[in-house]
Design a protein around this motif. Structure first.
Motif, PDB file in Angstrom:
ATOM      1  N   ILE A   1       0.827  -1.195   0.000  1.00  0.00           N
ATOM      2  CA  ILE A   1       0.000   0.000   0.000  1.00  0.00           C
ATOM      3  C   ILE A   1       0.872   1.260   0.000  1.00  0.00           C
ATOM      4  CG2 ILE A   1      -1.531   1.348   1.521  1.00  0.00           C
ATOM      5  CD1 ILE A   1      -3.160  -0.644   0.275  1.00  0.00           C
ATOM      6  N   ARG A   2       1.887   1.239   0.853  1.00  0.00           N
ATOM      7  CA  ARG A   2       2.747   2.429   0.918  1.00  0.00           C
ATOM      8  C   ARG A   2       3.645   2.494  -0.301  1.00  0.00           C
ATOM      9  NH1 ARG A   2       4.386   2.742   7.226  1.00  0.00           N
ATOM     10  NH2 ARG A   2       5.137   4.823   6.863  1.00  0.00           N
ATOM     11  N   LYS A   3       4.103   1.327  -0.751  1.00  0.00           N
ATOM     12  CA  LYS A   3       4.977   1.293  -1.929  1.00  0.00           C
ATOM     13  C   LYS A   3       4.229   1.784  -3.156  1.00  0.00           C
ATOM     14  CE  LYS A   3       8.415  -2.243  -1.227  1.00  0.00           C
ATOM     15  NZ  LYS A   3       8.349  -3.680  -1.225  1.00  0.00           N
ATOM     16  N   ALA A   4       2.971   1.410  -3.264  1.00  0.00           N
ATOM     17  CA  ALA A   4       2.173   1.792  -4.429  1.00  0.00           C
ATOM     18  C   ALA A   4       1.744   3.262  -4.360  1.00  0.00           C
ATOM     19  CB  ALA A   4       0.947   0.889  -4.519  1.00  0.00           C
ATOM     20  N   GLY A   5       2.122   3.942  -3.290  1.00  0.00           N
ATOM     21  CA  GLY A   5       1.793   5.362  -3.156  1.00  0.00           C
ATOM     22  C   GLY A   5       0.333   5.597  -2.802  1.00  0.00           C
ATOM     23  N   ILE A   6      -0.357   4.544  -2.351  1.00  0.00           N
ATOM     24  CA  ILE A   6      -1.772   4.708  -2.004  1.00  0.00           C
ATOM     25  C   ILE A   6      -1.889   5.439  -0.670  1.00  0.00           C
ATOM     26  CG2 ILE A   6      -3.892   3.450  -1.419  1.00  0.00           C
ATOM     27  CD1 ILE A   6      -2.927   1.256  -3.400  1.00  0.00           C
ATOM     28  N   LEU A   7      -1.035   5.018   0.243  1.00  0.00           N
ATOM     29  CA  LEU A   7      -1.023   5.671   1.553  1.00  0.00           C
ATOM     30  C   LEU A   7       0.392   6.183   1.799  1.00  0.00           C
ATOM     31  CD1 LEU A   7      -3.169   5.958   3.795  1.00  0.00           C
ATOM     32  CD2 LEU A   7      -2.086   4.069   4.963  1.00  0.00           C
ATOM     33  N   GLU A   8       0.474   7.464   2.054  1.00  0.00           N
ATOM     34  CA  GLU A   8       1.796   8.068   2.158  1.00  0.00           C
ATOM     35  C   GLU A   8       1.891   8.860   3.460  1.00  0.00           C
ATOM     36  OE1 GLU A   8       4.346  11.237  -0.528  1.00  0.00           O
ATOM     37  OE2 GLU A   8       2.289  10.785  -1.073  1.00  0.00           O
ATOM     38  N   MET A   9       3.028   8.734   4.106  1.00  0.00           N
ATOM     39  CA  MET A   9       3.240   9.516   5.330  1.00  0.00           C
ATOM     40  C   MET A   9       3.785  10.885   4.903  1.00  0.00           C
ATOM     41  SD  MET A   9       3.393   8.744   8.818  1.00  0.00           S
ATOM     42  CE  MET A   9       4.178   7.218   9.256  1.00  0.00           C
ATOM     43  N   ILE A  10       3.121  11.946   5.309  1.00  0.00           N
ATOM     44  CA  ILE A  10       3.515  13.290   4.870  1.00  0.00           C
ATOM     45  C   ILE A  10       4.202  14.025   6.026  1.00  0.00           C
ATOM     46  CG2 ILE A  10       2.647  15.499   3.959  1.00  0.00           C
ATOM     47  CD1 ILE A  10       1.801  13.516   2.008  1.00  0.00           C
ATOM     48  N   PRO A  11       5.411  14.520   5.796  1.00  0.00           N
ATOM     49  CA  PRO A  11       6.046  15.314   6.858  1.00  0.00           C
ATOM     50  C   PRO A  11       5.328  16.658   6.998  1.00  0.00           C
ATOM     51  CG  PRO A  11       7.491  15.129   4.925  1.00  0.00           C
ATOM     52  CD  PRO A  11       6.224  14.432   4.584  1.00  0.00           C
ATOM     53  N   VAL A  12       5.167  17.084   8.222  1.00  0.00           N
ATOM     54  CA  VAL A  12       4.394  18.312   8.445  1.00  0.00           C
ATOM     55  C   VAL A  12       5.241  19.375   9.114  1.00  0.00           C
ATOM     56  CG1 VAL A  12       2.494  19.279   9.776  1.00  0.00           C
ATOM     57  CG2 VAL A  12       2.191  17.107   8.608  1.00  0.00           C
ATOM     58  N   SER A  13       5.237  20.577   8.545  1.00  0.00           N
ATOM     59  CA  SER A  13       5.912  21.664   9.243  1.00  0.00           C
ATOM     60  C   SER A  13       4.953  22.811   9.529  1.00  0.00           C
ATOM     61  CB  SER A  13       7.111  22.153   8.426  1.00  0.00           C
ATOM     62  OG  SER A  13       6.683  22.484   7.122  1.00  0.00           O
ATOM     63  N   GLU A  14       3.874  22.913   8.741  1.00  0.00           N
ATOM     64  CA  GLU A  14       2.940  24.035   8.921  1.00  0.00           C
ATOM     65  C   GLU A  14       1.995  23.807  10.102  1.00  0.00           C
ATOM     66  OE1 GLU A  14       3.250  22.402   5.962  1.00  0.00           O
ATOM     67  OE2 GLU A  14       3.381  23.868   4.325  1.00  0.00           O
ATOM     68  N   GLY A  15       1.753  24.877  10.822  1.00  0.00           N
ATOM     69  CA  GLY A  15       0.795  24.826  11.933  1.00  0.00           C
ATOM     70  C   GLY A  15      -0.335  25.821  11.700  1.00  0.00           C
ATOM     71  N   LEU A  16      -1.242  25.915  12.675  1.00  0.00           N
ATOM     72  CA  LEU A  16      -2.382  26.839  12.531  1.00  0.00           C
ATOM     73  C   LEU A  16      -1.920  28.278  12.341  1.00  0.00           C
ATOM     74  CD1 LEU A  16      -5.117  25.715  15.103  1.00  0.00           C
ATOM     75  CD2 LEU A  16      -4.838  25.058  12.720  1.00  0.00           C
ATOM     76  N   GLU A  17      -0.750  28.599  12.927  1.00  0.00           N
ATOM     77  CA  GLU A  17      -0.256  29.974  12.830  1.00  0.00           C
ATOM     78  C   GLU A  17       0.148  30.340  11.388  1.00  0.00           C
ATOM     79  OE1 GLU A  17       1.116  27.444  14.334  1.00  0.00           O
ATOM     80  OE2 GLU A  17       3.197  27.268  13.701  1.00  0.00           O
ATOM     81  N   ASP A  18       0.292  29.328  10.536  1.00  0.00           N
ATOM     82  CA  ASP A  18       0.654  29.583   9.133  1.00  0.00           C
ATOM     83  C   ASP A  18      -0.577  29.783   8.246  1.00  0.00           C
ATOM     84  OD1 ASP A  18       3.539  29.267   9.358  1.00  0.00           O
ATOM     85  OD2 ASP A  18       3.072  27.191   9.860  1.00  0.00           O
ATOM     86  N   ILE A  19      -1.749  29.739   8.845  1.00  0.00           N
ATOM     87  CA  ILE A  19      -2.982  29.884   8.068  1.00  0.00           C
ATOM     88  C   ILE A  19      -3.605  31.245   8.351  1.00  0.00           C
ATOM     89  CG2 ILE A  19      -5.268  28.912   7.581  1.00  0.00           C
ATOM     90  CD1 ILE A  19      -4.198  26.245   8.787  1.00  0.00           C
ATOM     91  N   GLY A  20      -3.788  32.023   7.299  1.00  0.00           N
ATOM     92  CA  GLY A  20      -4.438  33.332   7.456  1.00  0.00           C
ATOM     93  C   GLY A  20      -5.930  33.167   7.272  1.00  0.00           C
ATOM     94  N   GLY A  21      -6.707  33.687   8.204  1.00  0.00           N
ATOM     95  CA  GLY A  21      -8.163  33.568   8.114  1.00  0.00           C
ATOM     96  C   GLY A  21      -8.630  32.189   8.538  1.00  0.00           C
ATOM     97  N   LEU A  22      -9.798  31.785   8.040  1.00  0.00           N
ATOM     98  CA  LEU A  22     -10.423  30.491   8.361  1.00  0.00           C
ATOM     99  C   LEU A  22     -10.506  30.295   9.879  1.00  0.00           C
ATOM    100  CD1 LEU A  22      -8.595  28.229   5.710  1.00  0.00           C
ATOM    101  CD2 LEU A  22     -10.692  29.533   5.435  1.00  0.00           C
ATOM    102  N   ASP A  23     -10.861  31.370  10.571  1.00  0.00           N
ATOM    103  CA  ASP A  23     -10.866  31.346  12.035  1.00  0.00           C
ATOM    104  C   ASP A  23     -11.826  30.307  12.615  1.00  0.00           C
ATOM    105  OD1 ASP A  23      -8.966  33.253  11.971  1.00  0.00           O
ATOM    106  OD2 ASP A  23     -10.312  34.938  12.387  1.00  0.00           O
ATOM    107  N   ASN A  24     -13.006  30.161  12.000  1.00  0.00           N
ATOM    108  CA  ASN A  24     -13.971  29.179  12.523  1.00  0.00           C
ATOM    109  C   ASN A  24     -13.408  27.773  12.498  1.00  0.00           C
ATOM    110  OD1 ASN A  24     -15.786  31.173  12.801  1.00  0.00           O
ATOM    111  ND2 ASN A  24     -16.935  30.707  10.928  1.00  0.00           N
ATOM    112  N   LEU A  25     -12.781  27.443  11.368  1.00  0.00           N
ATOM    113  CA  LEU A  25     -12.188  26.117  11.203  1.00  0.00           C
ATOM    114  C   LEU A  25     -11.050  25.909  12.206  1.00  0.00           C
ATOM    115  CD1 LEU A  25     -11.676  23.451   9.739  1.00  0.00           C
ATOM    116  CD2 LEU A  25     -10.699  24.712   7.836  1.00  0.00           C
ATOM    117  N   LYS A  26     -10.224  26.924  12.368  1.00  0.00           N
ATOM    118  CA  LYS A  26      -9.094  26.797  13.297  1.00  0.00           C
ATOM    119  C   LYS A  26      -9.589  26.613  14.739  1.00  0.00           C
ATOM    120  CE  LYS A  26      -6.760  30.405  11.648  1.00  0.00           C
ATOM    121  NZ  LYS A  26      -5.705  31.394  11.404  1.00  0.00           N
TER     122      LYS A  26
END
Ligand code: ATP
Length: 268
Positions: A1-26
Motif C-alpha cells: 500500500i505504501r509502496k504503491a503510493g496509495i497511503l503516504e506519510m507526509i512530513p508536516v511543518s505548517e501549523g495553525l499559525e501559518d494559516i491566514g483567516g479560516l478562524d472558525n475552522l481553526k
C-alpha cells in the motif's frame, strides 16, 4: 500500500499559525485537539470521539494547509490517502486496497488520515458500467467505516466541488462538520500577506504598505498571494535592492492578475 503510493506519510511543518483567516475552522480544530489529547478522559466524560472534517472550496485557499496543520496541532502523524491510486485493475482489488489502507491507518493511530480530492474518488457513483460499480462499492465501504469508526483516525477530507459529492457523504453522522473555504476577504488577505512575508523577509514587513497590497488583490486566493510575495521578492533581488518594497510586490500583482482571471474562469 505504501509502496504503491496509495497511503503516504507526509512530513508536516505548517501549523495553525501559518494559516491566514479560516478562524472558525481553526477554532473548531483547537476544540477537537483538547478531546484527542486525552480520549479516554473525554470518553469517560461522555464526549463523542471525533470522526473528522470535510473541507470544501476552491483551489489554493488552504484546504491542504489545514490537513497538515491539524496533524501538527494534534501531534500525530499525517497519512495521505490517494483515492486515484486506490483503484486497481483486478476484481476486488480496489476494495482490498481501501481495506488495507484503513487497517494500516488504524494500526498507526492516533493519526490524521487526509483524503484529498474526495469528489474525484467518488465521481460516477450510481452510474452504469464496471468502473461505476466499483466506485459505488468503495464508497459504501468508506461510508460504513466512517460511520462505525471507533479508532483514533481523524479524517480530514478535502474537496474542490462539494456539489459533486454524493449527498450521503454530507449527511450528518459521517463527518463531524463541513467547512466551506472561500476566497479571502480584506482582513484575511492581510494576514496571508503577513504570514508569507514574515516567512521570507521578516525585516521588510514594517516597510511594506500591506493595506495597498490588500486593496490590489481582490479575488486572489491564498496561493495567489503566496505567489506574488515570492515574485515580488525575486523582482527586488534581481534589481539588486537591499530590501523589498511595496512596488516590487505590486509589479508582481499586475503581472499575474490577468492570468489568475483566465484560470478562475476555467475553474468556474
Ligand atoms: P487545492 O485544492 O489546489 O489542493 P488548497 O485549498 O488545498 O488547494 P493549499 O494547498 O492549502 O490549497 O494552498 C496552497 C498554498 O497557498 C499553501 O501551501 C499556502 O502556502 C498558501 N495558502 C493558501 N491558503 C492560505 C491561507 N489561508 N493562509 C496562508 N497561506 C495560504
Amino acid at each position: 500500500i505504501r509502496k504503491a503510493g496509495i497511503l503516504e506519510m507526509i512530513p508536516v511543518s505548517e501549523g495553525l499559525e501559518d494559516i491566514g483567516g479560516l478562524d472558525n475552522l481553526k477554532e473548531w480544530l483547537e476544540k477537537k485537539a483538547v478531546i484527542l489529547k486525552d480520549m479516554a478522559k473525554a470518553k469517560k466524560y461522555g464526549v463523542e470521539l471525533p470522526k473528522g472534517v470535510l473541507i470544501a472550496g476552491i483551489p489554493g485557499c488552504g484546504k491542504s494547509l489545514n490537513a497538515k496543520a491539524s496533524a501538527k496541532l494534534f501531534e500525530v502523524p499525517l497519512l495521505k490517502l490517494d483515492m486515484g491510486r486506490l483503484m486497481g485493475k483486478y476484481v476486488g482489488e480496489s476494495e482490498a486496497n481501501l481495506r488495507q489502507a484503513i487497517l494500516l491507518a488504524e494500526a498507526i493511530a492516533p493519526c490524521v488520515l487526509w483524503v484529498d480530492e474526495l469528489e474525484k474518488a467518488f465521481a460516477g457513483i450510481g452510474g452504469n458500467g464496471g468502473g461505476a460499480e466499483v466506485t459505488t462499492r468503495l464508497f459504501g465501504q468508506f461510508l460504513t467505516w466512517m460511520q462505525e469508526k471507533k479508532s483514533a483516525v481523524f479524517v480530514v477530507a478535502t474537496a474542490n466541488d462539494i456539489m459533486k459529492l454524493p449527498p450521503e457523504l454530507v449527511r450528518k453522522g459521517r463527518f463531524d462538520e463541513i467547512f466551506y473555504v472561500k476566497l479571502p476577504q480584506k482582513k484575511e488577505r492581510r494576514k496571508i500577506f503577513e504570514i508569507h512575508i514574515r516567512k521570507r523577509r521578516p525585516g521588510d514587513l514594517q516597510n511594506l504598505d500591506i493595506g495597498k497590497l490588500v486593496e490590489k488583490t481582490d479575488g486572489y486566493s491564498g496561493a495567489d498571494i503566496e505567489g506574488v510575495v515570492k515574485d515580488g521578492i525575486e523582482n527586488a533581488y534581481v534589481k539588486g535592492k537591499p530590501c523589498v518594497d511595496t512596488e516590487d510586490i505590486l509589479t508582481a500583482v499586475s503581472e499575474t492578475h490577468s492570468l489568475n482571471e483566465v484560470m478562475r474562469e476555467d475553474i468556474e
